[in-house]
Design a protein around this motif. Sequence first.
Motif, PDB file in Angstrom:
ATOM      1  N   ARG A  41      37.246  25.582  34.643  1.00  0.00           N
ATOM      2  CA  ARG A  41      36.067  25.769  35.268  1.00  0.00           C
ATOM      3  C   ARG A  41      35.624  26.957  35.910  1.00  0.00           C
ATOM      4  NH1 ARG A  41      31.178  23.787  35.308  1.00  0.00           N
ATOM      5  NH2 ARG A  41      29.812  23.859  37.316  1.00  0.00           N
ATOM      6  N   LEU A  42      36.654  27.653  36.603  1.00  0.00           N
ATOM      7  CA  LEU A  42      36.488  28.924  36.927  1.00  0.00           C
ATOM      8  C   LEU A  42      36.293  30.100  35.709  1.00  0.00           C
ATOM      9  CD1 LEU A  42      39.189  29.082  39.682  1.00  0.00           C
ATOM     10  CD2 LEU A  42      36.672  29.252  40.141  1.00  0.00           C
ATOM     11  N   GLY A  43      36.588  29.777  34.677  1.00  0.00           N
ATOM     12  CA  GLY A  43      36.478  30.801  33.539  1.00  0.00           C
ATOM     13  C   GLY A  43      37.424  32.043  33.501  1.00  0.00           C
ATOM     14  N   TRP A  47      37.369  35.824  31.523  1.00  0.00           N
ATOM     15  CA  TRP A  47      37.372  36.878  32.447  1.00  0.00           C
ATOM     16  C   TRP A  47      38.277  38.052  32.216  1.00  0.00           C
ATOM     17  CZ3 TRP A  47      39.380  39.713  36.440  1.00  0.00           C
ATOM     18  CH2 TRP A  47      38.676  40.584  37.120  1.00  0.00           C
ATOM     19  N   LEU A  48      39.396  37.396  31.982  1.00  0.00           N
ATOM     20  CA  LEU A  48      40.639  38.057  31.944  1.00  0.00           C
ATOM     21  C   LEU A  48      40.709  38.951  30.472  1.00  0.00           C
ATOM     22  CD1 LEU A  48      43.751  36.324  33.420  1.00  0.00           C
ATOM     23  CD2 LEU A  48      42.605  38.184  34.369  1.00  0.00           C
ATOM     24  N   ASP A  49      40.348  38.120  29.520  1.00  0.00           N
ATOM     25  CA  ASP A  49      40.251  38.525  28.142  1.00  0.00           C
ATOM     26  C   ASP A  49      38.993  39.805  28.017  1.00  0.00           C
ATOM     27  OD1 ASP A  49      42.369  37.128  27.451  1.00  0.00           O
ATOM     28  OD2 ASP A  49      41.128  35.584  26.343  1.00  0.00           O
ATOM     29  N   HIS A  50      37.880  39.538  28.798  1.00  0.00           N
ATOM     30  CA  HIS A  50      36.795  40.556  28.725  1.00  0.00           C
ATOM     31  C   HIS A  50      37.153  41.976  29.229  1.00  0.00           C
ATOM     32  CE1 HIS A  50      32.462  41.301  28.435  1.00  0.00           C
ATOM     33  NE2 HIS A  50      32.783  42.072  29.916  1.00  0.00           N
ATOM     34  N   VAL A  51      37.989  41.597  30.509  1.00  0.00           N
ATOM     35  CA  VAL A  51      38.488  42.903  31.503  1.00  0.00           C
ATOM     36  C   VAL A  51      39.483  43.587  30.666  1.00  0.00           C
ATOM     37  CG1 VAL A  51      39.035  43.731  33.508  1.00  0.00           C
ATOM     38  CG2 VAL A  51      37.229  42.143  33.339  1.00  0.00           C
ATOM     39  N   LEU A  52      40.589  42.820  30.398  1.00  0.00           N
ATOM     40  CA  LEU A  52      41.736  43.383  29.845  1.00  0.00           C
ATOM     41  C   LEU A  52      41.860  43.663  28.311  1.00  0.00           C
ATOM     42  CD1 LEU A  52      44.647  41.556  31.926  1.00  0.00           C
ATOM     43  CD2 LEU A  52      43.765  43.866  32.209  1.00  0.00           C
ATOM     44  N   GLY A  53      41.027  43.097  27.527  1.00  0.00           N
ATOM     45  CA  GLY A  53      40.939  43.130  26.116  1.00  0.00           C
ATOM     46  C   GLY A  53      42.049  42.146  25.529  1.00  0.00           C
ATOM     47  N   GLU A 113      49.840  48.924  36.565  1.00  0.00           N
ATOM     48  CA  GLU A 113      49.199  48.819  37.761  1.00  0.00           C
ATOM     49  C   GLU A 113      47.411  48.588  37.347  1.00  0.00           C
ATOM     50  OE1 GLU A 113      50.155  49.125  40.735  1.00  0.00           O
ATOM     51  OE2 GLU A 113      52.328  49.956  40.222  1.00  0.00           O
ATOM     52  N   HIS A 114      46.998  48.856  36.480  1.00  0.00           N
ATOM     53  CA  HIS A 114      45.767  48.635  35.908  1.00  0.00           C
ATOM     54  C   HIS A 114      45.471  47.195  36.089  1.00  0.00           C
ATOM     55  CE1 HIS A 114      41.633  48.275  34.245  1.00  0.00           C
ATOM     56  NE2 HIS A 114      42.469  47.566  33.086  1.00  0.00           N
ATOM     57  N   GLY A 115      46.472  46.382  35.478  1.00  0.00           N
ATOM     58  CA  GLY A 115      46.347  44.872  35.302  1.00  0.00           C
ATOM     59  C   GLY A 115      46.722  44.092  36.814  1.00  0.00           C
ATOM     60  N   ALA A 116      47.366  45.008  37.504  1.00  0.00           N
ATOM     61  CA  ALA A 116      47.745  44.298  39.047  1.00  0.00           C
ATOM     62  C   ALA A 116      46.298  44.575  39.476  1.00  0.00           C
ATOM     63  CB  ALA A 116      48.805  45.034  39.659  1.00  0.00           C
ATOM     64  N   GLY A 117      45.706  45.459  39.310  1.00  0.00           N
ATOM     65  CA  GLY A 117      44.231  45.570  40.330  1.00  0.00           C
ATOM     66  C   GLY A 117      43.306  44.464  39.526  1.00  0.00           C
ATOM     67  N   GLU A 121      41.470  41.564  41.921  1.00  0.00           N
ATOM     68  CA  GLU A 121      40.133  41.241  41.869  1.00  0.00           C
ATOM     69  C   GLU A 121      39.703  39.976  41.664  1.00  0.00           C
ATOM     70  OE1 GLU A 121      35.933  42.743  39.856  1.00  0.00           O
ATOM     71  OE2 GLU A 121      37.749  43.776  39.275  1.00  0.00           O
ATOM     72  N   LEU A 122      40.510  39.291  40.573  1.00  0.00           N
ATOM     73  CA  LEU A 122      40.264  37.860  40.225  1.00  0.00           C
ATOM     74  C   LEU A 122      40.705  36.980  41.415  1.00  0.00           C
ATOM     75  CD1 LEU A 122      39.739  35.770  37.936  1.00  0.00           C
ATOM     76  CD2 LEU A 122      42.053  35.845  37.303  1.00  0.00           C
ATOM     77  N   LEU A 123      41.907  37.302  42.078  1.00  0.00           N
ATOM     78  CA  LEU A 123      41.977  36.471  43.416  1.00  0.00           C
ATOM     79  C   LEU A 123      41.022  36.320  44.263  1.00  0.00           C
ATOM     80  CD1 LEU A 123      44.434  35.258  45.064  1.00  0.00           C
ATOM     81  CD2 LEU A 123      45.154  37.592  45.960  1.00  0.00           C
ATOM     82  N   LEU A 124      40.611  37.582  44.443  1.00  0.00           N
ATOM     83  CA  LEU A 124      39.392  37.592  45.639  1.00  0.00           C
ATOM     84  C   LEU A 124      38.212  36.608  45.109  1.00  0.00           C
ATOM     85  CD1 LEU A 124      39.349  41.164  46.842  1.00  0.00           C
ATOM     86  CD2 LEU A 124      40.449  39.173  47.962  1.00  0.00           C
ATOM     87  N   LYS A 125      38.007  36.662  43.834  1.00  0.00           N
ATOM     88  CA  LYS A 125      36.884  35.949  43.119  1.00  0.00           C
ATOM     89  C   LYS A 125      37.244  34.364  43.469  1.00  0.00           C
ATOM     90  CE  LYS A 125      35.080  39.294  39.876  1.00  0.00           C
ATOM     91  NZ  LYS A 125      34.056  39.587  40.596  1.00  0.00           N
TER      92      LYS A 125
END
Length: 437
Positions: A41-43, A47-53, A113-117, A121-125
Amino acid sequence: MKAIPARPHVQGCTAAIEVEPTSEQLTDGAGLAPFRAAWDRLGCGAWLDHVLGRRGHYRPSLQVEQWLALLLYGGSSMDHLPLLEKRGVQALFGWEAVVNPTTFGRFLRRTGEHGAGVLDELLLKTVRSRWDAAGRVPRVVMLMFDSTVVQRYGLKQAGAVNGYNPTKKGRPSHHPMLAFLDTGDCLGVRWRPGNANTAAGFEEWVEELVGWLRAQGVQRILVRLDKGFFKVSHIQKLLALEVDFVMKMQESNTLQRYKSPFVRSAEDPRLEVAEGRRWDVRLLSVRQCEVPPEGELDLGHVVLKHHLTVLTNIEGVDPLTAWRMYNQGAQVEHRIEEMGQLGVGRTAVDDIGGNHVLWSLGALAYQMLHLVRTTVLENGREQVKTIRALVIRTPGKLVRHARRLCLKLVDGDPLLRMLAHARDRLHWIRPVPLPVM
């Protein structure tokens, strides 16, 4: 396989038990269905595939989802990943295959580190989505920081160095710092090596989190810190951010002269209180005393325990109230204990960025569990071990019919009512919006 012998001495059925294999798809993780529903439901995957590729055969969303499911199910090591394949969890989530531990380790090192960031961000969302499902953003929150020590026994875990380790001195460890709200939400983790100071990186992180909370509409923020964060520069930082705070002060002899003499509390005769001022903030002290019993020499009061000095910028609050406000924030220790029940930090890799990703994944797993227990469960106060034993490990039967997967439970099982409740409540959760690239 030989049968388990009969029991003629018991009252009831005395028959032997035949043990045979079956080709039916069974699972003892039927309670993971609400977590799958919340994730979809959150998608989060899209979102992860869009940001991380989408690199490689296993997408980042698949590897993250499988690790979160493993933590919720009860695993804590990459060697436990095959459990998802053998116990029906793979069919429940619809995965084509479960990632190999070696492949997952490569994913951790590659993401770094990029993935951790990205996960932070996903955690706050996810936190904001839980507030939206509850119907409101909290007006007043207590922001609590604390650190924990995770000891290591190998020599290949990057960042595991000798530092502060109260249980096993001299043992290499990691020393992450975590942030929670009194609403139970986790706002993230800052991974640090074992020799890092308790408050290392606090000033930059508190400014970032305070800015995010105010952007969400939070009107008042109360920061709670223990004595490991006692530092003049931290006091000045909190004053500059214009937030309220309660901070435990280290009881050094030099700072005692800034307090007034102790007097008996009118509210509780067993307590004595004192006030003072330093660094443009108030010093509020409380200590517990005891009157000598009858028959003994009257040598005055004896200080026993609970000697505490709280630094605060809240004017008008009395020492006992400040004392209670600080103790209220002790729930941060229970939240960190819950992350331990999830198995967070029990495994590590030989890469600094990979270890940071593991901790970020653990924080996200905790927040997903908190979202489900406060949105789906009727009582949102159960701890991880209780939810795992009574909900997640519910047995079920997976039946595929007419191109649909059906999860069958025992008639009257409490999980049936919870799943119906989840379907209605999760409808109000807003999907995480895809970023504009």
